[in-house]
Design an enzyme around this catalytic site. Structure first.
Site, PDB file in Angstrom:
ATOM      1  N   GLU A  84       0.841  -1.193   0.000  1.00  0.00           N
ATOM      2  CA  GLU A  84       0.000   0.000   0.000  1.00  0.00           C
ATOM      3  C   GLU A  84       0.876   1.243   0.000  1.00  0.00           C
ATOM      4  O   GLU A  84       1.979   1.245   0.540  1.00  0.00           O
ATOM      5  CB  GLU A  84      -0.904   0.007   1.236  1.00  0.00           C
ATOM      6  CG  GLU A  84      -1.870  -1.156   1.217  1.00  0.00           C
ATOM      7  CD  GLU A  84      -2.977  -1.052   2.255  1.00  0.00           C
ATOM      8  OE1 GLU A  84      -3.898  -1.862   2.188  1.00  0.00           O
ATOM      9  OE2 GLU A  84      -2.925  -0.166   3.127  1.00  0.00           O
ATOM     10  N   CYS A 112       0.499  -1.769  15.596  1.00  0.00           N
ATOM     11  CA  CYS A 112       0.571  -1.505  14.151  1.00  0.00           C
ATOM     12  C   CYS A 112      -0.017  -2.675  13.360  1.00  0.00           C
ATOM     13  O   CYS A 112       0.359  -3.834  13.577  1.00  0.00           O
ATOM     14  CB  CYS A 112       2.029  -1.289  13.759  1.00  0.00           C
ATOM     15  SG  CYS A 112       2.259  -1.053  11.993  1.00  0.00           S
ATOM     16  N   SER A 187      11.462   6.909   8.348  1.00  0.00           N
ATOM     17  CA  SER A 187      11.033   6.621   9.717  1.00  0.00           C
ATOM     18  C   SER A 187      11.476   5.211  10.097  1.00  0.00           C
ATOM     19  O   SER A 187      11.242   4.259   9.360  1.00  0.00           O
ATOM     20  CB  SER A 187       9.509   6.736   9.781  1.00  0.00           C
ATOM     21  OG  SER A 187       9.028   6.336  11.039  1.00  0.00           O
ATOM     22  N   CYS A 334      -1.645   6.161   9.552  1.00  0.00           N
ATOM     23  CA  CYS A 334      -0.461   5.458  10.064  1.00  0.00           C
ATOM     24  C   CYS A 334      -0.837   4.149  10.721  1.00  0.00           C
ATOM     25  O   CYS A 334      -1.739   4.098  11.547  1.00  0.00           O
ATOM     26  CB  CYS A 334       0.214   6.283  11.158  1.00  0.00           C
ATOM     27  SG  CYS A 334       1.001   7.739  10.574  1.00  0.00           S
TER      28      CYS A 334
END
Ligand code: SAH
Length: 344
Positions: A84, A112, A187, A334
């Protein structure tokens, strides 16, 4: 191992001068939409080169948020796997893209969604670069205003667990686009050996780094991020000081990301410990991230708890921002990136 376009090119055309590939790579970022558009190449080369894929990703599905500010794409890559990638409007009247660096992720961070998938494989540089190219074409095809000005490596995967391909991606993008080093953020969960490598790697371009800290209290950090190294916090502190000593300046800071989890890492004690940790290091900014629901284990801190947390950090002189959540109506926020098909 998937062959890169360059490897396929060298195999097909072993005797070409080095500038030829450079020319082709430039073509990838131009208005060309297929090999046939690369008119600088000879006709016979254009015919033969079609054996190499022009794009290494293919759109499976795209989604648009209600307000049109966020777009998400599910892309198919080699091996019939899906990743994605997200396109978001930014404050500069331009677009920020969020790219994936792996299919799934091995880090298993408790909050997550991608972490729950496990790792299928790392992406090769072509597949990361083509997420940018995909969005460039999409913007053009959809008639959207504005260009892509920023890239964040905050999609699926741990970029530093795919160090060589991420490095190749960064160098290629910096070479062929006008997106500058301060407009790209990688990140990381904090893979210490790779962070150390960055300190001495002359080929690593000094883009911005964001470390997903999530707590400056060791037991809480380990609870949220199970892959935390032993002694992670003192080691990160030492690394961050060395990094800023070497590369820091007024424009080059480090960011610590901090996902706000109710009653887990959002108390006053957590805020004070974080402030002290950051103050010892120096030029670090804190970005508080509202937790986007991905399961039942955690809930998001309340707005007032988040603001109180921010106030404590600010009082101590720590530059602290709260991330604005985008695209949650299309599960593009996120930590919400997961592709059902990969779960098998
Ligand atoms: N592996 C990299 C990139 C991950 S995604 C890393 O760990 O930094 C980018 C950011 O989103 C990370 O800070 C990650 O911790 C955060 N994130 C993951 N899941 C989230 C969720 N459900 N809500 C809010 N932020 C989340």
């Amino acid at each position: 191992m998937i062959q890169s376009r360059k490897e396929q090119f060298d195999h097909l055309f072993p005797n070409e001068p080095a500038f030829r590939w450079k020319q082709i790579e430039q073509g990838f970022f131009s208005s060309a939409r297929d090999w046939s558009d690369l008119t600088t190449l000879s006709k016979s080369m254009r015919e033969q080169i079609t054996e190499i894929p022009w794009m290494s990703v293919e759109a499976k599905q795209t989604f648009k948020s209600g307000n049109g500010d966020t777009h998400k794409a599910i892309l198919t890559v080699a091996g019939d796997k899906q990743i994605e990638t997200v396109l978001m409007k930014n404050k500069r009247e331009a677009w920020t893209i969020c790219v994936s660096s792996q299919i799934g992720c091995a880090m298993r961070c408790g909050f997550c969604a991608t972490g729950k998938m496990g790792l299928s494989r790392s992406l090769i540089a072509d597949e990361i670069i083509d997420q940018l190219r995909f969005w460039q074409h999409y913007i053009e095809d959809e008639g959207l205003e504005g260009r892509i000005s920023n890239i964040v490596f905050m999609g699926m995967g741990e970029p530093l667990a795919n160090y060589p391909e991420v490095k190749k991606t960064l160098n290629t993008i910096l070479k062929h686009t006008d997106i500058g080093r301060t407009r790209i953020t990688v990140s990381t969960v904090g893979v210490l050996p790779r962070l150390e490598q960055i300190l001495t790697d002359d080929e690593w371009p000094h883009i911005r780094l964001a470390v997903s800290l999530h707590s400056a209290i060791p037991t809480t950090r380990k609870q949220i991020v199970p892959t935390s190294f032993d002694e992670f916090l003192p080691k990160l502190e030492a690394w961050a000081k060395a990094y800023l000593k070497k590369f820091g300046n007024r424009r080059h800071h480090l960011t610590f990301e901090y996902v706000m989890l109710k009653d887990v890492n959002d108390t006053e004690k957590h805020a004070r410990t974080l402030a002290n940790f950051v103050k010892r290091i120096g030029n670090v900014r804190v970005n508080l991230i509202p937790y986007n629901l991905t399961g039942v284990e955690f809930t998001c801190s309340t707005d007032s708890a988040t603001h109180m947390f921010q106030d404590i950090l600010k009082e101590k002189g720590v530059v602290t921002t709260i991330r604005h959540t985008m695209g949650d109506d299309i599960e593009a926020a996120c930590g919400q990136l997961i592709v059902e098909d990969n779960k098998t």
